[in-house]
Design an enzyme around this catalytic site. Structure first.
Site, short mmCIF file in Angstrom:
data_model
loop_
_atom_site.label_atom_id
_atom_site.label_comp_id
_atom_site.label_asym_id
_atom_site.label_seq_id
_atom_site.Cartn_x
_atom_site.Cartn_y
_atom_site.Cartn_z
N LYS A 51 0.84 -1.21 0.00
CA LYS A 51 0.00 0.00 0.00
C LYS A 51 0.88 1.26 0.00
CE LYS A 51 -3.73 -2.56 2.17
NZ LYS A 51 -4.41 -2.95 3.40
N GLN A 95 -4.33 -1.56 9.48
CA GLN A 95 -4.20 -2.90 8.89
C GLN A 95 -4.78 -3.95 9.84
OE1 GLN A 95 -3.02 -3.56 5.74
NE2 GLN A 95 -3.70 -5.64 6.14
N ASP A 118 -10.91 3.03 4.15
CA ASP A 118 -11.11 1.58 4.04
C ASP A 118 -12.59 1.22 4.03
OD1 ASP A 118 -9.12 -0.23 3.58
OD2 ASP A 118 -8.44 -0.35 5.65
#
Ligand code: NAD
Length: 283
Positions: A51, A95, A118
């Site tokens: 990412k 994450q 997200d």
């Protein structure tokens, strides 16, 4: 059979993001993503690195916050709060999975919905469910963009989604329902998986079990989207679909790797760019 080439499409979208990002930079706006990693899990570290590298490729500034496995929930929440208050930062990504002693729900809800690139905050989840514009989770968004790019409409189609997690199956079901599909969402307790997959025009599978979907489970000409990522003992990366045999029956199919994976990363970049525009461009 046509391969749904997520890698190629993602690279085209990255070029668009780079162009849009440089226009923003010319206006003094620097799209910025904070990436939070707790612990040393190899897969999580690899995803975070991917990412961060993707951000570098398109000119999005990334700020990586790495914390030890034993960080307290309180400390982590404090860091999220700081990132959330930081005007420079447009998007915050934590994450997952987090260590067991940390309440994931609390952490995700600590991110304000405007920075939730997200798409895991209940506010964004609810809006997606209601068909209102919001940040959608990157993997389902990537699947929708991939289908759109190949002119595969889901409208009026029967879709079987295998895997009902909050990050893959459930939001994908919402996006597809909003786009006019009839959805069956299957999971570990589904009694006769093949019953659902055989009647589906489009089969999307995100479970984490190699070879779960066999050729006799899909109908001739079905579109097959393989979201699963599994590392075999020999090091090979495979999805959840028995690719060799299923690809002979499918009209379109995603490869693993090179299908949904790159589309997921690029969708995160798209969400971050959108967050920067929403927050920093004054009307
Ligand atoms: P998860 O463990 O949270 O959810 C798995 C889902 O699969 C659950 O709903 C479970 O009920 C269902 N399931 C398990 N065994 C099943 C079976 N035998 N039959 C039917 N359903 C079954 O996992 P997740 O985080 O949603 O990830 C799923 C897979 O997708 C993993 O392989 C993961 O690596 C992959 N993934 C890929 C991307 C990408 O970018 N391509 C992104 C996220 C996750």
């Amino acid at each position: 059979m046509i391969l749904l080439d997520g890698k190629a499409l993602a690279s085209t979208i990255e070029k668009d993001i780079t162009n849009e990002g440089s226009k923003l930079r010319n206006q003094g706006i620097v799209p910025t993503l904070a990436v939070v990693l707790v612990g040393e899990d190899a897969a999580s570290c690899a995803y975070v690195n991917m990412k961060v590298k993707a951000c570098e490729r398109v000119g999005i500034k990334s700020i990586a916050k790495k914390m030890p496995e034993n960080v307290s929930e309180e400390e982590l929440l404090k860091i999220i709060e700081e990132l959330d208050k930081n005007e420079e930062i447009d998007g915050i990504l934590v994450q997952l999975p987090l260590p067991k002693h940390i309440n994931t729900k609390l952490v995700l809800e600590a991110i304000s919905y405007q920075k939730d690139v997200d798409g895991f905050h209940p506010f964004n989840i609810g809006r997606i469910l209601a068909g209102i514009e919001a940040f959608a989770p990157a993997t389902p968004l990537g699947v929708m963009n991939l289908l759109k790019n190949y002119n595969i409409s889901v409208r009026g189609k029967n879709v079987a989604i295998i895997g009902a997690s909050n990050i893959v199956g459930k939001p994908l079901a919402s996006l597809m329902l909003n786009a006019g599909a009839t959805i069956s969402v299957c999971h570990i307790l589904t009694q006769d998986l093949a019953f659902f997959t055989r009647s589906a025009d489009i089969v999307c599978v995100g479970v984490g079990k190699p070879d779960l979907i066999q050729a006799d489970m899909i109908k001739e000409g079905a579109v097959v989207i393989d979201i699963g990522i599994n590392r075999l003992e020999n090091g090979k990366l495979v999805g959840d679909v028995a690719f060799e045999s299923v690809s002979k029956k499918a009209s379109f199919i995603t490869p693993v790797p090179g299908g949904v994976g790159p589309m997921t990363i690029v969708s995160l970049l798209q969400n971050t760019l959108l967050a920067a525009k929403n927050r920093k461009i004054k009307n």
